[in-house]
Design an enzyme around this catalytic site. Structure first.
Site, PDB file in Angstrom:
ATOM      1  N   GLY A 137      34.603  38.048  38.284  1.00 52.31           N
ATOM      2  CA  GLY A 137      33.298  37.674  38.797  1.00 52.31           C
ATOM      3  C   GLY A 137      32.329  37.899  39.826  1.00 52.31           C
ATOM      4  N   GLY A 138      33.206  39.032  41.316  1.00 53.40           N
ATOM      5  CA  GLY A 138      32.618  39.354  42.198  1.00 53.40           C
ATOM      6  C   GLY A 138      31.187  40.272  41.278  1.00 53.40           C
ATOM      7  N   LYS A 139      30.841  41.323  40.700  1.00 53.78           N
ATOM      8  CA  LYS A 139      29.601  41.608  39.965  1.00 53.78           C
ATOM      9  C   LYS A 139      29.127  41.050  40.052  1.00 53.78           C
ATOM     10  CE  LYS A 139      32.161  45.922  40.064  1.00 53.78           C
ATOM     11  NZ  LYS A 139      33.494  45.217  40.223  1.00 53.78           N
ATOM     12  N   ASP A 186      34.991  38.693  28.954  1.00 55.07           N
ATOM     13  CA  ASP A 186      36.441  38.920  29.804  1.00 55.07           C
ATOM     14  C   ASP A 186      37.487  38.573  28.603  1.00 55.07           C
ATOM     15  OD1 ASP A 186      38.112  40.234  31.993  1.00 55.07           O
ATOM     16  OD2 ASP A 186      39.366  39.434  31.268  1.00 55.07           O
ATOM     17  N   CYS A 201      32.999  43.958  31.592  1.00 61.24           N
ATOM     18  CA  CYS A 201      34.606  43.398  31.843  1.00 61.24           C
ATOM     19  C   CYS A 201      34.270  43.405  33.045  1.00 61.24           C
ATOM     20  CB  CYS A 201      35.523  44.240  31.570  1.00 61.24           C
ATOM     21  SG  CYS A 201      35.437  45.728  30.069  1.00 61.24           S
ATOM     22  N   ALA A 202      34.265  41.554  33.180  1.00 61.66           N
ATOM     23  CA  ALA A 202      33.678  40.918  34.350  1.00 61.66           C
ATOM     24  C   ALA A 202      35.187  40.115  35.052  1.00 61.66           C
ATOM     25  CB  ALA A 202      33.126  40.077  34.010  1.00 61.66           C
ATOM     26  N   ALA A 203      35.694  39.626  34.741  1.00 64.13           N
ATOM     27  CA  ALA A 203      36.981  39.100  36.011  1.00 64.13           C
ATOM     28  C   ALA A 203      37.032  40.036  37.256  1.00 64.13           C
ATOM     29  CB  ALA A 203      38.024  38.621  35.716  1.00 64.13           C
ATOM     30  N   CYS A 249      37.256  51.678  39.290  1.00 67.23           N
ATOM     31  CA  CYS A 249      38.068  52.103  40.757  1.00 67.23           C
ATOM     32  C   CYS A 249      39.499  52.974  40.852  1.00 67.23           C
ATOM     33  CB  CYS A 249      38.697  50.820  40.860  1.00 67.23           C
ATOM     34  SG  CYS A 249      39.588  49.614  40.100  1.00 67.23           S
TER      35      CYS A 249
END
Length: 328
Positions: free
Chosen positions: A105-107, A125, A101-103, A232
């Site tokens: 894209g920071g990680k 995503d 679940c990447a958006a 989070c």
């Protein structure tokens, strides 16, 4: 109000201030003073959403610098726990990594950087606009090992071997060396959130979704591979309860120590043993305390204490690290 006027800025806590209101007696928090860059008529005659600078703050209450457009090809602004997650997954050059679940894209970009852009980072995503943002960030930071796909993570497992050589999802079981599941969650750890609008029904809807994603993540992970689960949010049901469920549901998973470990241990109440709670990492801004310092007397505090508080302050976050012992 005209462009160039001195104005005071408030946050409408409950979202009840009506568009164009000339006075407001609702719950609000003062954020500081600034200079208006637009007139009132320019703001309210707009047919679409406004973009750009509305108020240039000259006396903000919170002295946080802006990082907008600061070396965009070299810096990516992230919260401390988000940075920690990538180090805990610890991707190695040449490995195949899945960010489920990447958006935005920071990680994803951090993982690729830690791998020295060697190997493959698959980012997924299910929202097309968010996938576009991942690709833009990868291009901006000149990372070539990232491949982003618009796909629902709950359907990313392929039950049959495909004849084609398509590189995107769905994937065969045991296709990845490491998997990051930074799961969709109720977001109660995010800040600045001065109000929370989700209903109880919406909050409780995340646990079953997270379990669907987790099940796929375990099946996509190679034996000996590492799975990191993070949120989070601060709720027990989305964090420690999910860990307890995972350990019971997947005997192949074992909790692992985390490095670095700079947050607190897990919260009691989900049936986990004390030694298991110590392996978890929970970031809770409310838990930050200063020796001999009352939070209500910040004006009288020493500068060193304030710096210490700022360095420990972060969003609410949760991290669990697993290793897959076998393919069962």
């Amino acid at each position: 109000m005209k462009a160039g006027d001195l104005v005071s800025v408030y946050s409408d806590i409950e979202g009840k201030c009506k568009r164009g209101a000339k006075e407001f007696e609702g719950v609000k928090v003062f954020l500081g003073n600034g200079i208006s860059e637009l007139s009132r008529s320019e703001i309210f005659s707009s047919s679409g959403p406004l973009n750009g600078l509305g108020i240039r703050m000259i006396e903000p209450v919170y002295l946080s610098p802006s990082f907008d457009s600061v070396l965009p090809g070299h810096l990516f602004l992230q919260n401390l726990p988000s940075v920690v997650v990538s180090h805990i997954l610890n991707p190695q050059p040449g490995e195949r990594i899945l960010d489920m679940c990447a958006a935005p894209g920071g990680k994803t970009t951090h993982l690729a950087t830690l791998m020295h852009d060697q190997g493959e980072v698959i980012a997924m995503d299910k929202i097309a606009k968010k996938v576009k943002k991942i690709k833009q960030n990868a291009e901006l930071l000149q990372l070539n090992c990232i491949k982003a796909f618009c796909y629902d993570g709950t359907k990313a497992l392929s039950v049959e071997k495909r004849e084609d050589e398509q590189e995107g999802p769905p994937f065969l079981p045991e296709s990845f060396d490491r998997v990051l599941l930074d799961a969709p969650c109720s977001g109660m750890g995010q800040r600045p959130n001065m109000a929370y609008s989700l209903t109880l029904k919406e909050v409780t809807s995340y646990q079953p979704l997270q379990r669907k994603l987790f099940t796929v993540a375990v099946k996509l992970l190679k034996p000996g591979g590492v799975l990191v689960y993070s949120t989070c949010t601060i709720t027990l049901s989305e964090n420690e309860e999910q860990v307890a469920w995972a350990l019971k549901t997947f005997p192949c998973l074992q909790l692992q120590p985390q490095e670095p470990h700079i947050g607190g241990e897990g919260m009691r109440g989900a049936g986990l043993a004390l030694d298991q709670l110590k392996l978890l990492q929970r970031f809770d801004p409310a838990a930050v305390t200063l020796h001999g310092m009352a939070i209500n007397s910040l004006d009288d505090s020493r500068e060193d204490d304030l710096i210490s508080l700022a360095n420990k302050d972060c969003i609410g976050f949760f991290i669990a690290k697993f290793i897959k012992s076998n393919s069962k």
